[in-house]
Write a protein that holds these residues in place. Structure first.
Motif, PDB file in Angstrom:
ATOM      1  N   GLY A   1       0.803  -1.211   0.000  1.00 26.83           N
ATOM      2  CA  GLY A   1       0.000   0.000   0.000  1.00 26.83           C
ATOM      3  C   GLY A   1       0.840   1.265   0.000  1.00 26.83           C
ATOM      4  O   GLY A   1       0.655   2.151  -0.848  1.00 26.83           O
ATOM      5  N   LEU A   2       1.776   1.363   0.925  1.00 28.16           N
ATOM      6  CA  LEU A   2       2.568   2.590   1.022  1.00 28.16           C
ATOM      7  C   LEU A   2       3.569   2.710  -0.120  1.00 28.16           C
ATOM      8  O   LEU A   2       3.907   3.829  -0.538  1.00 28.16           O
ATOM      9  N   GLY A   3       4.041   1.581  -0.647  1.00 24.20           N
ATOM     10  CA  GLY A   3       4.942   1.647  -1.803  1.00 24.20           C
ATOM     11  C   GLY A   3       4.266   2.271  -3.017  1.00 24.20           C
ATOM     12  O   GLY A   3       4.837   3.126  -3.697  1.00 24.20           O
ATOM     13  N   ILE A   4       3.037   1.838  -3.301  1.00 22.09           N
ATOM     14  CA  ILE A   4       2.265   2.439  -4.398  1.00 22.09           C
ATOM     15  C   ILE A   4       2.034   3.919  -4.130  1.00 22.09           C
ATOM     16  O   ILE A   4       2.149   4.761  -5.038  1.00 22.09           O
ATOM     17  N   ALA A   5       1.724   4.258  -2.884  1.00 24.63           N
ATOM     18  CA  ALA A   5       1.432   5.645  -2.542  1.00 24.63           C
ATOM     19  C   ALA A   5       2.639   6.554  -2.757  1.00 24.63           C
ATOM     20  O   ALA A   5       2.511   7.668  -3.282  1.00 24.63           O
ATOM     21  N   VAL A   6       3.819   6.094  -2.353  1.00 22.79           N
ATOM     22  CA  VAL A   6       5.037   6.898  -2.541  1.00 22.79           C
ATOM     23  C   VAL A   6       5.274   7.178  -4.018  1.00 22.79           C
ATOM     24  O   VAL A   6       5.541   8.326  -4.428  1.00 22.79           O
ATOM     25  N   LEU A   7       5.189   6.149  -4.843  1.00 22.25           N
ATOM     26  CA  LEU A   7       5.439   6.299  -6.273  1.00 22.25           C
ATOM     27  C   LEU A   7       4.448   7.270  -6.917  1.00 22.25           C
ATOM     28  O   LEU A   7       4.846   8.187  -7.661  1.00 22.25           O
ATOM     29  N   CYS A   8       3.171   7.102  -6.637  1.00 21.34           N
ATOM     30  CA  CYS A   8       2.145   7.922  -7.293  1.00 21.34           C
ATOM     31  C   CYS A   8       2.162   9.361  -6.800  1.00 21.34           C
ATOM     32  O   CYS A   8       1.999  10.293  -7.587  1.00 21.34           O
ATOM     33  N   LEU A   9       2.360   9.557  -5.498  1.00 26.71           N
ATOM     34  CA  LEU A   9       2.368  10.922  -4.968  1.00 26.71           C
ATOM     35  C   LEU A   9       3.572  11.702  -5.474  1.00 26.71           C
ATOM     36  O   LEU A   9       3.461  12.887  -5.831  1.00 26.71           O
ATOM     37  N   SER A  10       4.726  11.066  -5.538  1.00 26.88           N
ATOM     38  CA  SER A  10       5.932  11.733  -6.050  1.00 26.88           C
ATOM     39  C   SER A  10       5.749  12.148  -7.501  1.00 26.88           C
ATOM     40  O   SER A  10       6.162  13.241  -7.907  1.00 26.88           O
ATOM     41  N   THR A  11       5.136  11.277  -8.294  1.00 31.08           N
ATOM     42  CA  THR A  11       4.900  11.604  -9.703  1.00 31.08           C
ATOM     43  C   THR A  11       3.866  12.701  -9.860  1.00 31.08           C
ATOM     44  O   THR A  11       3.999  13.575 -10.720  1.00 31.08           O
ATOM     45  N   ALA A  12       2.828  12.680  -9.018  1.00 28.76           N
ATOM     46  CA  ALA A  12       1.785  13.714  -9.089  1.00 28.76           C
ATOM     47  C   ALA A  12       2.350  15.101  -8.845  1.00 28.76           C
ATOM     48  O   ALA A  12       1.901  16.088  -9.448  1.00 28.76           O
ATOM     49  N   ALA A  13       3.333  15.202  -7.957  1.00 26.61           N
ATOM     50  CA  ALA A  13       3.904  16.507  -7.625  1.00 26.61           C
ATOM     51  C   ALA A  13       4.644  17.138  -8.788  1.00 26.61           C
ATOM     52  O   ALA A  13       4.830  18.360  -8.835  1.00 26.61           O
ATOM     53  N   THR A  14       5.065  16.315  -9.757  1.00 22.08           N
ATOM     54  CA  THR A  14       5.885  16.836 -10.854  1.00 22.08           C
ATOM     55  C   THR A  14       5.170  16.853 -12.202  1.00 22.08           C
ATOM     56  O   THR A  14       5.714  17.390 -13.166  1.00 22.08           O
ATOM     57  N   THR A  15       3.981  16.272 -12.285  1.00 17.10           N
ATOM     58  CA  THR A  15       3.272  16.261 -13.569  1.00 17.10           C
ATOM     59  C   THR A  15       2.613  17.600 -13.838  1.00 17.10           C
ATOM     60  O   THR A  15       2.165  18.289 -12.917  1.00 17.10           O
ATOM     61  N   ALA A  16       2.545  17.990 -15.102  1.00 20.08           N
ATOM     62  CA  ALA A  16       1.960  19.278 -15.459  1.00 20.08           C
ATOM     63  C   ALA A  16       0.475  19.180 -15.770  1.00 20.08           C
ATOM     64  O   ALA A  16      -0.239  20.187 -15.697  1.00 20.08           O
ATOM     65  N   HIS A  17      -0.015  18.010 -16.104  1.00 18.95           N
ATOM     66  CA  HIS A  17      -1.400  17.851 -16.541  1.00 18.95           C
ATOM     67  C   HIS A  17      -2.313  17.667 -15.332  1.00 18.95           C
ATOM     68  O   HIS A  17      -2.105  16.774 -14.498  1.00 18.95           O
ATOM     69  N   ALA A  18      -3.337  18.518 -15.218  1.00 15.27           N
ATOM     70  CA  ALA A  18      -4.207  18.508 -14.044  1.00 15.27           C
ATOM     71  C   ALA A  18      -4.961  17.196 -13.895  1.00 15.27           C
ATOM     72  O   ALA A  18      -5.082  16.655 -12.784  1.00 15.27           O
ATOM     73  N   GLY A  19      -5.467  16.660 -15.010  1.00 15.31           N
ATOM     74  CA  GLY A  19      -6.203  15.398 -14.942  1.00 15.31           C
ATOM     75  C   GLY A  19      -5.327  14.245 -14.509  1.00 15.31           C
ATOM     76  O   GLY A  19      -5.740  13.391 -13.707  1.00 15.31           O
ATOM     77  N   THR A  20      -4.097  14.189 -15.040  1.00 15.15           N
ATOM     78  CA  THR A  20      -3.158  13.149 -14.639  1.00 15.15           C
ATOM     79  C   THR A  20      -2.813  13.272 -13.164  1.00 15.15           C
ATOM     80  O   THR A  20      -2.676  12.272 -12.453  1.00 15.15           O
ATOM     81  N   CYS A  21      -2.670  14.501 -12.719  1.00 13.86           N
ATOM     82  CA  CYS A  21      -2.370  14.745 -11.306  1.00 13.86           C
ATOM     83  C   CYS A  21      -3.470  14.176 -10.410  1.00 13.86           C
ATOM     84  O   CYS A  21      -3.191  13.494  -9.417  1.00 13.86           O
ATOM     85  N   VAL A  22      -4.731  14.437 -10.755  1.00 11.87           N
ATOM     86  CA  VAL A  22      -5.852  13.927  -9.965  1.00 11.87           C
ATOM     87  C   VAL A  22      -5.846  12.396  -9.954  1.00 11.87           C
ATOM     88  O   VAL A  22      -6.063  11.764  -8.918  1.00 11.87           O
ATOM     89  N   ALA A  23      -5.565  11.795 -11.107  1.00  9.65           N
ATOM     90  CA  ALA A  23      -5.530  10.333 -11.189  1.00  9.65           C
ATOM     91  C   ALA A  23      -4.426   9.756 -10.311  1.00  9.65           C
ATOM     92  O   ALA A  23      -4.638   8.771  -9.575  1.00  9.65           O
ATOM     93  N   LEU A  24      -3.251  10.361 -10.356  1.00 10.55           N
ATOM     94  CA  LEU A  24      -2.127   9.876  -9.556  1.00 10.55           C
ATOM     95  C   LEU A  24      -2.381  10.071  -8.064  1.00 10.55           C
ATOM     96  O   LEU A  24      -2.064   9.196  -7.244  1.00 10.55           O
ATOM     97  N   LEU A  25      -2.944  11.215  -7.705  1.00 13.41           N
ATOM     98  CA  LEU A  25      -3.273  11.448  -6.305  1.00 13.41           C
ATOM     99  C   LEU A  25      -4.308  10.439  -5.810  1.00 13.41           C
ATOM    100  O   LEU A  25      -4.240   9.963  -4.668  1.00 13.41           O
ATOM    101  N   SER A  26      -5.248  10.110  -6.667  1.00 15.07           N
ATOM    102  CA  SER A  26      -6.276   9.136  -6.301  1.00 15.07           C
ATOM    103  C   SER A  26      -5.658   7.761  -6.050  1.00 15.07           C
ATOM    104  O   SER A  26      -6.016   7.064  -5.085  1.00 15.07           O
ATOM    105  N   LEU A  27      -4.724   7.364  -6.904  1.00 19.27           N
ATOM    106  CA  LEU A  27      -4.050   6.085  -6.715  1.00 19.27           C
ATOM    107  C   LEU A  27      -3.183   6.090  -5.457  1.00 19.27           C
ATOM    108  O   LEU A  27      -3.071   5.080  -4.756  1.00 19.27           O
TER     109      LEU A  27
END
Length: 392
Positions: free
Chosen positions: A281-307
């Protein structure tokens, strides 16, 4: 329907109401900050006031619950927080808002401790992980319902009206619970707990550290996500319905995590099974949250934050199950200490996030410490050792 499942259904309704009330202020946050003239660091203290009082009163509330029983305790809790939910809608200044949120947190402290005690008495050990999964799944549905309800209410009647509606819902639940539920044992017959000795139980400090770390990150979603989307990603407050997505995924992940946690234990044994749920659980969360912080696309950001949020909630039932594993008859007490640490983490995020935003000028940069705390949570999961075989 067996009585224990009826009880679980009623507790699940409470979990829904609990998270509707918690997330309500986050969804209404952008409008409240504008109307009351509150900056990001001040807003952090508004959000942190709830978590601080929750942490301070969690153990005293748990001790009171051990004495008076879940029937009286949960009734008191729900009526108290409902009163201060209503008062939140009536405030007209920053100091009054701080006071209302602090009192709200003091009232809600002990809610999940009380539910944990009910699960302990109503369910056999082999069913408890799933029972906690259902309760936490319901809480995420409440969080998902909050924006779906708050956005139309505040669009038509203003942000204050949503607090009045949700306060009335809690008062109604309290009446129903008090009239229907009977404690499995009288208050005088409940086991007296040596609270001072809880920290000496093996693995309690480790599970408290896990809870601090994951709730530090979790509170970003519960408290700051709507403000983040408006201030950093250009969302309008009418678009905040998208904040239901993380919580819907979180609900599904809570349920899946409860089932998977039991399956991991069956395959790998108690200790390694519980830990695997945490690592995944936390491994997936670290990967997705780190990527969300650097993505420029708002929709992708919401998807990554959700994951990322789904990853956090996947391991949550196993955290509570570990409290039962190591606590035995003191499971409610261990849960109280764990949840105190969890709320300390929530407080730390609520306050620090606003200051990091002010310091860096970026809501995205403030996500990096959140991801780092999740990584620390993985390390603390690895510190959990030799769960008692008798707990299987």
């Amino acid at each position: 329907m067996p009585h224990r499942y009826q009880v679980l259904a009623v507790l699940s309704v409470l979990a829904v109401i609990t998270y509707i009330d918690r997330v309500c202020i986050a969804v209404a946050g952008p409008r409240m900050q504008h109307e009351l003239g509150i900056g990001p660091e001040q807003w952090g203290w508004v959000l942190g006031a709830f978590a601080l009082s929750y942490a301070l009163f969690e153990i005293p509330a748990g001790r009171l619950g051990d004495r008076i029983g879940a029937r009286n305790m949960l009734t008191r809790i729900v009526w108290w927080w409902s009163a201060f939910t209503a008062l939140t809608g009536a405030v007209s200044s920053y100091p009054a808002l701080l006071a209302a949120r602090f009192a709200f947190g003091a009232g809600e402290a002990g809610a999940f401790h009380g539910m944990s005690g009910v699960v302990l008495r109503q369910f056999a050990l082999r069913e408890r992980s799933r029972a906690f999964g259902v309760i936490w799944m319901a809480s995420q549905l409440g969080a998902a319902l909050s924006p779906a309800l708050v956005v139309p209410i505040q669009s038509r009647y203003g942000w204050r009206a949503s607090f009045y509606v949700f306060a009335a819902t809690g008062i109604l639940w309290g009446f129903c619970w008090f009239l229907w539920y009977r404690d499995a044992a009288t208050a005088s017959a409940l086991r007296q707990v040596d609270w001072r000795g809880v920290l000496t139980i093996p693995n309690v400090p480790a599970v408290m550290a896990v809870a601090f770390c994951y709730c530090f990150a979790m509170n970003f979603f519960l408290a700051w996500l709507p403000t983040y989307l408006v201030k950093s990603r250009g969302f309008d407050d009418k678009d905040l319905i998208v904040t239901t997505i993380p919580f819907l995924l979180g609900a599904a992940s809570n349920g899946a995590g409860g089932l998977a946690g039991d399956a991991f234990v069956k395959r790998l044994g108690l200790t390694e099974g519980r830990k695997l749920a945490g690592y995944c659980g936390l491994g997936i969360a670290v990967l997705c949250l780190s990527t969300a912080a650097t993505t420029a696309h708002a929709g992708t950001c919401v998807a990554l934050l959700s994951l990322a949020y789904a990853g956090i909630t996947f391991q949550q039932p196993s955290v509570w199950a570990v409290c039962v594993d190591i606590g035995g008859h003191d499971a409610g007490s261990v849960s109280g200490f764990m949840n105190t640490a969890a709320q300390a983490g929530s407080f730390a995020l609520a306050v620090s996030y606003g200051y990091i935003v002010k310091l860096t000028g970026s809501y995205d940069a403030a996500l990096i410490p959140v991801a780092a705390m999740l990584l620390a949570g993985i390390l603390f999961w690895s510190r959990i050792k030799d769960l008692p075989a008798s707990a299987r």
